[in-house]
Design an enzyme around this catalytic site. Structure first.
Site, mmCIF file in Angstrom:
data_model
loop_
_atom_site.group_PDB
_atom_site.id
_atom_site.type_symbol
_atom_site.label_atom_id
_atom_site.label_comp_id
_atom_site.label_asym_id
_atom_site.label_seq_id
_atom_site.Cartn_x
_atom_site.Cartn_y
_atom_site.Cartn_z
ATOM 1 N N LYS A 54 0.974 -1.114 -0.007
ATOM 2 C CA LYS A 54 0.026 -0.037 0.024
ATOM 3 C C LYS A 54 0.952 1.357 -0.136
ATOM 4 O O LYS A 54 0.601 2.221 -0.786
ATOM 5 C CB LYS A 54 -0.829 0.125 1.081
ATOM 6 C CG LYS A 54 -2.227 -1.056 0.936
ATOM 7 C CD LYS A 54 -2.833 -1.258 2.261
ATOM 8 C CE LYS A 54 -3.872 -2.270 2.196
ATOM 9 N NZ LYS A 54 -4.636 -2.738 3.197
ATOM 10 N N GLN A 98 -4.869 -1.137 9.510
ATOM 11 C CA GLN A 98 -4.852 -2.592 9.063
ATOM 12 C C GLN A 98 -5.383 -3.718 9.810
ATOM 13 O O GLN A 98 -5.223 -3.545 11.135
ATOM 14 C CB GLN A 98 -3.344 -2.907 8.613
ATOM 15 C CG GLN A 98 -3.234 -4.449 7.980
ATOM 16 C CD GLN A 98 -3.516 -4.127 6.604
ATOM 17 O OE1 GLN A 98 -3.956 -3.211 5.817
ATOM 18 N NE2 GLN A 98 -3.754 -5.440 6.064
ATOM 19 N N ASP A 121 -11.285 3.387 4.075
ATOM 20 C CA ASP A 121 -11.605 1.827 4.056
ATOM 21 C C ASP A 121 -12.918 1.663 4.141
ATOM 22 O O ASP A 121 -13.482 0.324 3.777
ATOM 23 C CB ASP A 121 -11.033 0.998 5.571
ATOM 24 C CG ASP A 121 -9.780 0.309 5.484
ATOM 25 O OD1 ASP A 121 -9.780 -0.168 4.164
ATOM 26 O OD2 ASP A 121 -9.057 0.037 6.297
HETATM 27 N N1 GUN Z 1 -6.936 -6.506 6.087
HETATM 28 C C1 GUN Z 1 -7.321 -7.024 5.006
HETATM 29 N N2 GUN Z 1 -7.660 -6.491 4.214
HETATM 30 C C2 GUN Z 1 -7.870 -5.321 4.567
HETATM 31 C C3 GUN Z 1 -8.536 -3.773 4.334
HETATM 32 O O1 GUN Z 1 -9.046 -3.793 3.130
HETATM 33 N N3 GUN Z 1 -8.239 -2.826 4.852
HETATM 34 C C4 GUN Z 1 -7.655 -2.847 6.374
HETATM 35 N N4 GUN Z 1 -7.971 -1.828 6.963
HETATM 36 N N5 GUN Z 1 -7.293 -4.169 6.671
HETATM 37 C C5 GUN Z 1 -7.178 -5.223 5.882
#
Ligand code: GUN
Length: 283
Positions: A54, A98, A121
């Protein structure tokens, strides 16, 4: 039938190129650089890999990126303090914490502490609620990417039978709501579903998001179905999806590979949500 592969890597590359252009434009016109803060708590290796990806994607489109890597022992109070700080930081337009988070930290409380307009998110209760109501909201990245991948096939979603396997707050539930908004007839299957095959054999669209390697077998898929695999489990050092890929390819019309399908789209949608959040500050 041999399925056409839906190339999430190529589709996401095109989206990222568009985002990169828009980032340059708003930098020049408004002197605003879209900024994303990612917070990760603990030592889960897969989560650290995703967060690294990311971060890299964010800088590659010209956005500002900061990553806060916090130790496993971080308390909920400490995490809330950091979010408070990021909520007030004008460089930051998007905040992502996350998940999964270590035990003792309540994900829903954390997510609902993020300012709704910075919740890239789409996990804040207000954003999830608005999504459910069909109102304007920030849409969670993976389900948003899944809809784009289905649309990339050129097939219409309206009136189709869609089966979502998995009911997580991150993927399964919002994917089902989005498919419903596209006028699909939606069924959600999960670990307590009695006969998964019975449901799947009626599905024109399958979204597998359960995190169980190759749970969806080739003989559970209807001839000509579109199959989207959001599963990512590491098995013997290899990333494996929720669909038995080689067998599914023999019956599906379109299918996403793992890796190279849903994963890259999730990141592209995160950048898109961050860009949209920053654009709201451009006046
Ligand atoms: N863990 C796995 N996928 C995601 C996501 O799309 N966002 C976040 N914050 N954590 C994740």
């Amino acid at each position: 039938m041999t399925a056409k592969v839906i190339d999430g890597k190529a589709i996401s590359k095109e989206i990222r190129e568009g985002i990169s252009k828009e980032v340059s434009e708003i930098k020049e016109k408004f002197n605003i650089t879209p900024g994303l803060a990612v917070v990760i708590v603990g030592n889960d290796p897969a989560s650290h890999t995703y967060v690294g990806m990311k971060e890299k994607s964010c800088t590659s489109v010209g956005m500002y990126s900061e990553v806060h890597r916090l130790p496993e022992e971080t308390t909920q109070e400490e995490l809330l303090q950091l979010i408070n700080q990021l909520n007030e930081d004008n460089k930051i337009h998007g905040i992502l914490v996350q998940v999964p988070l270590p035990g003792g930290i309540n994900e829903n409380i954390i997510n609902s502490y993020i300012k709704t307009e910075k919740d890239v998110d789409g996990f804040h209760a207000i954003n999830s609620g608005n999504l459910f109501l069909g109102e304007d909201s920030i849409v969670p990245c993976t389900p948003k990417g899944i809809i784009e991948l289905i649309k990339s096939t050129g097939a219409s979603i309206s009136g189709k039978n869609a089966v979502v396997v998995g009911r997580s707050n991150i993927v399964g539930k919002p994917a089902a709501v989005l498919l419903l908004q596209e006028n699909a007839t939606v069924t959600i299957c999960h670990s307590k579903t009695k006969d998964l095959k019975e449901y799947l054999l009626k599905a024109d669209i399958v979204v597998a998001a359960v995190g169980k390697p190759e749970l969806v077998k080739g003989d559970m898929i209807k001839e000509g179905a579109i199959v989207i695999d959001a599963g990512t489990t590491v098995v013997d050092g290899k990333l494996v999806g929720d669909v038995e890929y080689s067998k599914a390819c023999e019956v599906a019309s379109h299918i996403t590979p793992v890796p190279g399908g849903v994963g890259p789209m999730t990141i592209a949608m995160l950048l898109e949500n961050t860009l949209e959040a920053a654009k709201k500050k451009c006046k």
